[in-house]
Every structure is written in structure tokens, then in C-alpha cells.
Design a protein around this motif. Structure first.
Motif, PDB file in Angstrom:
ATOM      1  N   PRO A  68       1.634  -4.836  10.850  1.00  0.00           N
ATOM      2  CA  PRO A  68       1.637  -3.485  10.290  1.00  0.00           C
ATOM      3  C   PRO A  68       1.250  -3.530   8.815  1.00  0.00           C
ATOM      4  O   PRO A  68       1.683  -4.401   8.067  1.00  0.00           O
ATOM      5  N   GLN A  69       0.408  -2.603   8.433  1.00  0.00           N
ATOM      6  CA  GLN A  69      -0.021  -2.561   7.033  1.00  0.00           C
ATOM      7  C   GLN A  69       1.087  -1.959   6.185  1.00  0.00           C
ATOM      8  O   GLN A  69       1.735  -1.001   6.579  1.00  0.00           O
ATOM      9  N   GLN A  70       1.266  -2.562   5.019  1.00  0.00           N
ATOM     10  CA  GLN A  70       2.290  -2.069   4.108  1.00  0.00           C
ATOM     11  C   GLN A  70       1.743  -0.834   3.411  1.00  0.00           C
ATOM     12  O   GLN A  70       0.664  -0.847   2.849  1.00  0.00           O
ATOM     13  N   GLN A  71       2.486   0.258   3.512  1.00  0.00           N
ATOM     14  CA  GLN A  71       2.013   1.502   2.918  1.00  0.00           C
ATOM     15  C   GLN A  71       2.441   1.568   1.459  1.00  0.00           C
ATOM     16  O   GLN A  71       3.489   1.064   1.081  1.00  0.00           O
ATOM     17  N   ALA A  72       1.592   2.186   0.670  1.00  0.00           N
ATOM     18  CA  ALA A  72       1.883   2.336  -0.754  1.00  0.00           C
ATOM     19  C   ALA A  72       3.100   3.252  -0.930  1.00  0.00           C
ATOM     20  O   ALA A  72       3.296   4.198  -0.178  1.00  0.00           O
ATOM     21  N   ASP A  73       3.906   2.974  -1.936  1.00  0.00           N
ATOM     22  CA  ASP A  73       5.091   3.767  -2.232  1.00  0.00           C
ATOM     23  C   ASP A  73       4.647   5.078  -2.887  1.00  0.00           C
ATOM     24  O   ASP A  73       4.071   5.071  -3.967  1.00  0.00           O
ATOM     25  N   PRO A  74       4.888   6.212  -2.229  1.00  0.00           N
ATOM     26  CA  PRO A  74       4.430   7.486  -2.808  1.00  0.00           C
ATOM     27  C   PRO A  74       5.201   7.873  -4.078  1.00  0.00           C
ATOM     28  O   PRO A  74       4.761   8.720  -4.825  1.00  0.00           O
TER      29      PRO A  74
END
Length: 81
Positions: A68-74
């Protein structure tokens, strides 16, 4: 035996299977064009066995599970608010 079962597509939808009886062959069958037909089919559709087997192996090879790709912290950069 001249009996068969078939399903047809009518306007893109399959029909219920049904049975048919074909007409008997009249006279002796003419097999003189069989070899020419086989050669024509081979010329049009034939491919090297190694290529076909490689495609089959590729199709059924187990795929590595994707990480799973790590999503950027919004909220990154909003710490001062």
C-alpha cells in the motif's frame, strides 16, 4: 449420430439450450481439400509454440502483492494553527 445441442446468441442474449438433428451426408464426403484447409489455418493463425507457452506462463504467474502506498499527511504544515 447426427444430434447436437446448442445455445445461440439472439440480440446479444443467450437462448436456452435446445437439441437439433442434422441432415445425413448425401454421397461420399470429399476430403481432398482438408490438407489445404489445415495449411491455410496454420498460415493465418499459427504461432511458434514457445511464444504461446510463454504467454500462458505469464498469464498464470503469481503476482507479487502490491504494497500500500503511504499517503501524504493532509495536516502536515498546519501545526502552527
Amino acid at each position: 449420430n447426427r444430434n447436437a445441442y446448442l445455445k445461440m446468441l439472439v440480440d446479444g442474449s443467450p437462448t436456452a439450450p435446445f437439441d437439433i438433428a442434422t441432415f445425413p451426408i448425401v454421397g461420399e464426403p470429399d476430403y481432398s481439400g482438408v490438407e489445404a484447409l489445415k495449411q491455410a489455418s496454420y498460415n493465418k493463425f499459427g504461432r511458434p509454440r514457445e511464444l504461446v507457452e510463454a504467454e500462458i506462463q505469464e498469464r498464470y504467474k503469481k503476482k507479487e502483492p502490491q504494497k500500500p502506498q503511504q499517503q501524504a499527511d493532509p495536516f502536515a504544515g498546519l501545526s502552527g494553527i
